[in-house]
Design an enzyme around this catalytic site. Structure first.
Site, PDB file in Angstrom:
ATOM      1  N   ASP A 162      -8.992   2.984   2.019  1.00  0.00           N
ATOM      2  CA  ASP A 162      -7.860   3.456   2.823  1.00  0.00           C
ATOM      3  C   ASP A 162      -8.392   4.069   4.115  1.00  0.00           C
ATOM      4  OD1 ASP A 162      -5.587   4.531   3.950  1.00  0.00           O
ATOM      5  OD2 ASP A 162      -4.844   5.349   2.056  1.00  0.00           O
TER       6      ASP A 162
ATOM      7  N   ARG B 165      -3.218  -0.621   5.575  1.00  0.00           N
ATOM      8  CA  ARG B 165      -3.815  -1.722   4.812  1.00  0.00           C
ATOM      9  C   ARG B 165      -2.872  -2.897   4.577  1.00  0.00           C
ATOM     10  NH1 ARG B 165      -5.832   1.536  -0.232  1.00  0.00           N
ATOM     11  NH2 ARG B 165      -3.885   2.578   0.268  1.00  0.00           N
TER      12      ARG B 165
ATOM     13  N   CYS C  35       0.857  -1.182   0.000  1.00  0.00           N
ATOM     14  CA  CYS C  35       0.000   0.000   0.000  1.00  0.00           C
ATOM     15  C   CYS C  35       0.892   1.231   0.000  1.00  0.00           C
ATOM     16  CB  CYS C  35      -0.988  -0.004   1.167  1.00  0.00           C
ATOM     17  SG  CYS C  35      -0.277   0.226   2.807  1.00  0.00           S
TER      18      CYS C  35
END
Length: 158
Positions: free
Chosen positions: A127, A14, A8
């Site tokens: 996100d 994440r 990410c």
């Protein structure tokens, strides 16, 4: 050995969530020894003087709510050589995929995938840095990781 690298932007929300969720899943299934699982960033924003920041506290707390520890994890930067080191480079969103392609010199396809593809969706994994919804991201990560394991089984790799 199946080598999986989750990626990410900053490697503090994440991708570490995905790393530790998948580690927990394969341990629970008794197949942990068949995997090498890690995560990385496409940005140096969370890495200072070569030292990465730890997992963002709300992401860490969400994992802990599900009995999963990410203790000791610090952000690291994706390297071009990771393409050769790992079997699957799994990005969380479309921007991650573009950055992964740029950084590795390889295109989406054989090794580079978006996480939710394994859950039957082309959507981006939300996100939580921006949404604040770490529970939603956790559920998306779980769906993607479950889908990845199902895919590996269907492909005869497990």
């Amino acid at each position: 050995m199946i080598r999986v690298l989750f990626i990410c932007h900053g490697n503090i929300c994440r991708s570490p969530m995905a790393e530790f969720v998948l580690k927990d899943m394969v341990k629970s299934c008794g197949i942990a020894e068949q995997f090498e699982i890690a995560s990385a960033a496409t940005s140096t924003e969370e890495i200072w003087n070569g030292v990465g920041n730890p997992v963002y506290p709300p992401a860490k707390a969400e994992l802990e709510r599900h009995g999963i520890s990410c203790e000791g994890k610090r952000a690291v930067l994706l390297k071009a050589s990771d393409y050769d080191e790992y079997d699957y480079l799994i990005g969380m969103d479309s921007m991650n995929i573009r950055n992964m392609e740029r950084m590795t010199g390889h295109v989406r396809g054989e090794k580079i995938h978006k996480l939710l593809k394994f859950a039957g969706s082309e959507a981006d994994c939300q996100d939580p840095w921006y949404s604040g919804q770490f529970d939603v991201t956790y559920r998306e990560v779980v769906a993607g990781c479950e889908g990845l394991l199902k895919y590996l089984k269907e492909e005869g790799k497990l």
